[in-house]
Design a protein around this motif. Structure first.
Motif, PDB file in Angstrom:
ATOM      1  N   LEU A  42       0.714  -1.138   0.054  1.00 24.28           N
ATOM      2  CA  LEU A  42      -0.091   0.153  -0.087  1.00 24.28           C
ATOM      3  C   LEU A  42       0.912   1.419   0.132  1.00 24.28           C
ATOM      4  CD1 LEU A  42      -2.741  -0.957   2.579  1.00 24.28           C
ATOM      5  CD2 LEU A  42      -2.967  -0.311   0.004  1.00 24.28           C
ATOM      6  N   CYS A  43       1.827   1.480   0.663  1.00 24.13           N
ATOM      7  CA  CYS A  43       2.788   2.417   0.699  1.00 24.13           C
ATOM      8  C   CYS A  43       3.503   2.459  -0.645  1.00 24.13           C
ATOM      9  CB  CYS A  43       4.058   2.243   1.849  1.00 24.13           C
ATOM     10  SG  CYS A  43       3.276   2.516   3.523  1.00 24.13           S
ATOM     11  N   GLU A  44       3.878   1.607  -1.207  1.00 19.92           N
ATOM     12  CA  GLU A  44       4.428   1.767  -2.762  1.00 19.92           C
ATOM     13  C   GLU A  44       3.527   2.079  -3.508  1.00 19.92           C
ATOM     14  OE1 GLU A  44       6.022  -2.228  -3.346  1.00 19.92           O
ATOM     15  OE2 GLU A  44       7.381  -2.350  -1.761  1.00 19.92           O
ATOM     16  N   ARG A  45       2.372   1.557  -3.617  1.00 13.90           N
ATOM     17  CA  ARG A  45       1.373   1.758  -4.825  1.00 13.90           C
ATOM     18  C   ARG A  45       0.358   2.938  -4.692  1.00 13.90           C
ATOM     19  NH1 ARG A  45       0.653  -3.039  -8.209  1.00 13.90           N
ATOM     20  NH2 ARG A  45      -1.059  -1.755  -9.071  1.00 13.90           N
ATOM     21  N   GLY A  46      -0.084   2.888  -3.075  1.00 12.48           N
ATOM     22  CA  GLY A  46      -1.214   4.007  -2.785  1.00 12.48           C
ATOM     23  C   GLY A  46      -2.502   3.299  -2.967  1.00 12.48           C
ATOM     24  N   TRP A  47      -3.531   3.886  -2.563  1.00  8.43           N
ATOM     25  CA  TRP A  47      -4.726   3.161  -2.469  1.00  8.43           C
ATOM     26  C   TRP A  47      -5.900   4.056  -3.125  1.00  8.43           C
ATOM     27  CZ3 TRP A  47      -6.969  -1.097  -1.341  1.00  8.43           C
ATOM     28  CH2 TRP A  47      -8.226  -1.045  -0.856  1.00  8.43           C
ATOM     29  N   GLU A  48      -6.743   3.491  -3.912  1.00  4.23           N
ATOM     30  CA  GLU A  48      -7.783   4.196  -4.580  1.00  4.23           C
ATOM     31  C   GLU A  48      -9.318   3.772  -4.428  1.00  4.23           C
ATOM     32  OE1 GLU A  48      -9.052   1.803  -8.594  1.00  4.23           O
ATOM     33  OE2 GLU A  48      -7.420   3.616  -8.741  1.00  4.23           O
ATOM     34  N   GLY A  49      -9.303   3.121  -3.164  1.00  4.39           N
ATOM     35  CA  GLY A  49     -10.712   2.584  -3.021  1.00  4.39           C
ATOM     36  C   GLY A  49     -11.225   3.615  -2.172  1.00  4.39           C
ATOM     37  N   GLU A  50     -12.632   3.304  -1.997  1.00  6.94           N
ATOM     38  CA  GLU A  50     -13.865   4.135  -1.359  1.00  6.94           C
ATOM     39  C   GLU A  50     -13.199   4.533   0.287  1.00  6.94           C
ATOM     40  OE1 GLU A  50     -14.939   0.668  -2.038  1.00  6.94           O
ATOM     41  OE2 GLU A  50     -14.315   1.738  -3.836  1.00  6.94           O
ATOM     42  N   LYS A  51     -13.118   3.300   0.853  1.00  3.76           N
ATOM     43  CA  LYS A  51     -12.781   3.400   2.270  1.00  3.76           C
ATOM     44  C   LYS A  51     -11.319   3.182   2.271  1.00  3.76           C
ATOM     45  CE  LYS A  51     -14.799  -0.892   3.300  1.00  3.76           C
ATOM     46  NZ  LYS A  51     -15.614  -1.853   4.078  1.00  3.76           N
ATOM     47  N   SER A  52     -10.773   3.410   3.697  1.00  2.24           N
ATOM     48  CA  SER A  52      -9.290   3.214   3.806  1.00  2.24           C
ATOM     49  C   SER A  52      -9.030   1.294   3.873  1.00  2.24           C
ATOM     50  CB  SER A  52      -8.663   3.834   5.258  1.00  2.24           C
ATOM     51  OG  SER A  52      -9.389   3.276   6.272  1.00  2.24           O
ATOM     52  N   PRO A  53      -7.925   1.067   3.387  1.00  2.00           N
ATOM     53  CA  PRO A  53      -7.743  -0.334   3.680  1.00  2.00           C
ATOM     54  C   PRO A  53      -7.438  -0.724   4.958  1.00  2.00           C
ATOM     55  CG  PRO A  53      -5.738   1.021   2.746  1.00  2.00           C
ATOM     56  CD  PRO A  53      -6.875   1.877   2.834  1.00  2.00           C
ATOM     57  N   ASP A  54      -7.628  -2.171   5.327  1.00  2.21           N
ATOM     58  CA  ASP A  54      -7.279  -2.726   6.540  1.00  2.21           C
ATOM     59  C   ASP A  54      -6.542  -3.813   6.399  1.00  2.21           C
ATOM     60  OD1 ASP A  54      -7.228  -3.146   9.241  1.00  2.21           O
ATOM     61  OD2 ASP A  54      -9.297  -3.265   9.574  1.00  2.21           O
ATOM     62  N   PRO A  55      -5.240  -3.771   6.396  1.00  5.16           N
ATOM     63  CA  PRO A  55      -4.336  -5.029   6.147  1.00  5.16           C
ATOM     64  C   PRO A  55      -4.634  -6.072   7.188  1.00  5.16           C
ATOM     65  CG  PRO A  55      -3.072  -3.237   5.658  1.00  5.16           C
ATOM     66  CD  PRO A  55      -4.375  -2.491   6.249  1.00  5.16           C
ATOM     67  N   GLU A  56      -4.665  -5.671   8.360  1.00  4.66           N
ATOM     68  CA  GLU A  56      -5.045  -6.550   9.584  1.00  4.66           C
ATOM     69  C   GLU A  56      -6.105  -7.433   9.360  1.00  4.66           C
ATOM     70  OE1 GLU A  56      -4.223  -3.375  10.072  1.00  4.66           O
ATOM     71  OE2 GLU A  56      -1.881  -3.601  10.307  1.00  4.66           O
ATOM     72  N   ALA A  57      -7.239  -6.626   8.976  1.00  9.64           N
ATOM     73  CA  ALA A  57      -8.316  -7.382   8.651  1.00  9.64           C
ATOM     74  C   ALA A  57      -8.321  -8.477   7.669  1.00  9.64           C
ATOM     75  CB  ALA A  57      -9.720  -6.531   8.455  1.00  9.64           C
ATOM     76  N   LEU A  58      -7.591  -8.214   6.622  1.00 16.45           N
ATOM     77  CA  LEU A  58      -7.502  -8.865   5.606  1.00 16.45           C
ATOM     78  C   LEU A  58      -6.767 -10.269   5.833  1.00 16.45           C
ATOM     79  CD1 LEU A  58      -8.130  -9.863   2.421  1.00 16.45           C
ATOM     80  CD2 LEU A  58      -6.255  -8.286   1.833  1.00 16.45           C
ATOM     81  N   ALA A  59      -5.635 -10.057   6.606  1.00 22.82           N
ATOM     82  CA  ALA A  59      -4.864 -11.053   7.101  1.00 22.82           C
ATOM     83  C   ALA A  59      -5.718 -12.040   8.169  1.00 22.82           C
ATOM     84  CB  ALA A  59      -3.576 -10.468   8.184  1.00 22.82           C
ATOM     85  N   GLU A  60      -6.328 -11.254   8.940  1.00 14.81           N
ATOM     86  CA  GLU A  60      -7.384 -12.205  10.013  1.00 14.81           C
ATOM     87  C   GLU A  60      -8.138 -13.088   9.060  1.00 14.81           C
ATOM     88  OE1 GLU A  60      -7.512 -12.761  13.155  1.00 14.81           O
ATOM     89  OE2 GLU A  60      -5.687 -11.702  13.484  1.00 14.81           O
ATOM     90  N   ARG A  61      -8.962 -12.401   7.939  1.00 11.50           N
ATOM     91  CA  ARG A  61      -9.787 -13.303   6.910  1.00 11.50           C
ATOM     92  C   ARG A  61      -8.949 -14.259   6.269  1.00 11.50           C
ATOM     93  NH1 ARG A  61     -11.467 -10.488   2.181  1.00 11.50           N
ATOM     94  NH2 ARG A  61     -11.603 -12.441   0.934  1.00 11.50           N
ATOM     95  N   MET A  62      -7.731 -14.250   5.948  1.00  9.80           N
ATOM     96  CA  MET A  62      -6.838 -15.227   5.304  1.00  9.80           C
ATOM     97  C   MET A  62      -6.894 -16.479   6.496  1.00  9.80           C
ATOM     98  SD  MET A  62      -6.377 -14.712   2.300  1.00  9.80           S
ATOM     99  CE  MET A  62      -7.044 -13.285   1.315  1.00  9.80           C
ATOM    100  N   ALA A  63      -6.529 -16.110   7.645  1.00  8.23           N
ATOM    101  CA  ALA A  63      -6.549 -16.924   8.864  1.00  8.23           C
ATOM    102  C   ALA A  63      -7.707 -17.772   9.199  1.00  8.23           C
ATOM    103  CB  ALA A  63      -6.024 -16.313   9.993  1.00  8.23           C
ATOM    104  N   GLY A  64      -8.924 -16.792   8.958  1.00  5.03           N
ATOM    105  CA  GLY A  64     -10.344 -17.748   8.964  1.00  5.03           C
ATOM    106  C   GLY A  64     -10.647 -18.551   7.942  1.00  5.03           C
ATOM    107  N   LEU A  65      -9.893 -18.486   6.788  1.00  2.00           N
ATOM    108  CA  LEU A  65     -10.241 -19.371   5.864  1.00  2.00           C
ATOM    109  C   LEU A  65      -9.219 -20.425   5.792  1.00  2.00           C
ATOM    110  CD1 LEU A  65     -10.445 -16.569   2.822  1.00  2.00           C
ATOM    111  CD2 LEU A  65     -12.370 -18.141   3.773  1.00  2.00           C
ATOM    112  N   GLY A  66      -8.152 -20.558   6.553  1.00  2.00           N
ATOM    113  CA  GLY A  66      -7.074 -21.151   6.775  1.00  2.00           C
ATOM    114  C   GLY A  66      -5.925 -21.360   6.021  1.00  2.00           C
ATOM    115  N   TYR A  67      -5.915 -20.134   5.387  1.00  2.00           N
ATOM    116  CA  TYR A  67      -4.685 -19.946   4.472  1.00  2.00           C
ATOM    117  C   TYR A  67      -3.432 -19.682   5.366  1.00  2.00           C
ATOM    118  CZ  TYR A  67      -8.102 -19.603   0.549  1.00  2.00           C
ATOM    119  OH  TYR A  67      -8.863 -19.954  -0.138  1.00  2.00           O
ATOM    120  N   VAL A  68      -3.665 -19.134   6.422  1.00  6.81           N
ATOM    121  CA  VAL A  68      -2.619 -18.499   7.261  1.00  6.81           C
ATOM    122  C   VAL A  68      -2.710 -19.333   8.722  1.00  6.81           C
ATOM    123  CG1 VAL A  68      -1.505 -16.718   8.409  1.00  6.81           C
ATOM    124  CG2 VAL A  68      -2.392 -16.305   6.266  1.00  6.81           C
ATOM    125  N   ASP A  69      -1.707 -19.818   9.230  1.00 11.74           N
ATOM    126  CA  ASP A  69      -2.023 -20.699  10.636  1.00 11.74           C
ATOM    127  C   ASP A  69      -0.546 -20.275  11.541  1.00 11.74           C
ATOM    128  OD1 ASP A  69      -2.282 -22.334  12.681  1.00 11.74           O
ATOM    129  OD2 ASP A  69      -2.850 -23.985  11.338  1.00 11.74           O
TER     130      ASP A  69
END
Length: 178
Positions: A42-69
């Protein structure tokens, strides 16, 4: 002279999720390492989405899906480091640096304690210390070898005992089996 490169467009939520999936597909990781990677992108490329990004929430979601343990990551990392001859203190620090939570790291403490002698012997064999040396080391060299074992995460008492062993002495019989 080649034409200057165009800057990459800013990320959106689809791009960020694609980066996350690609990262967990390629690397064994923890939630903290994945969130740090996404933040870096995000620092390298910037963000164009409507609301601010949440990398921690996305990481939690990946853990919830079993991709990260995190626990599985900690077990495999600790096992690999112990097989390389690194001690419990060094393993705990590596896990802390990787973002493994204290509860997951604490669950590995009994296994690390049980493998302490075996990993110290592996380290000594690799570095030709104590019973694996060609000849008995003088006091100055013993101090250096002991410092190396302590930096590798081994307990000072165990390091001292191994360093002071005579070449050819069997550590398994001296310490009661590895």
């Amino acid at each position: 002279m080649p034409a200057p490169r165009r800057p990459l467009p800013p990320l959106n939520s689809t791009d960020l999720e694609r980066y996350a999936l690609r990262y967990v597909e390629r690397y064994a990781t923890t939630r903290a390492k994945l969130a740090a990677y996404l933040s870096r992108k995000l620092c390298e490329r910037g963000w164009e989405g409507e609301k601010s990004p949440d990398p921690e929430a996305l990481a939690e979601r990946m853990a919830g899906l079993g991709y990260v343990d995190d626990r599985l990551y900690a077990e495999s990392k600790a096992g690999a480091m112990a097989r390389r001859g690194l001690g419990a203190r060094r393993v705990r620090e590596a896990l802390r640096f990787a973002g493994v939570e204290e509860a997951d790291a604490a669950a590995l403490a009994p296994a690390l304690a049980a493998e302490a002698l075996a990993s110290a012997i592996v380290f000594a064999r690799r570095r030709r210390i104590g019973p694996y040396a060609r000849e008995m080391a003088d006091r100055a060299l013993q101090e250096k070898q002991m410092a190396a074992m302590i930096r590798a995460g081994h307990a000072p008492g165990l390091a001292r005992a191994i360093v002071r062993m005579a070449p050819g002495e069997d550590p398994e019989t001296t310490f009661g089996g590895a």
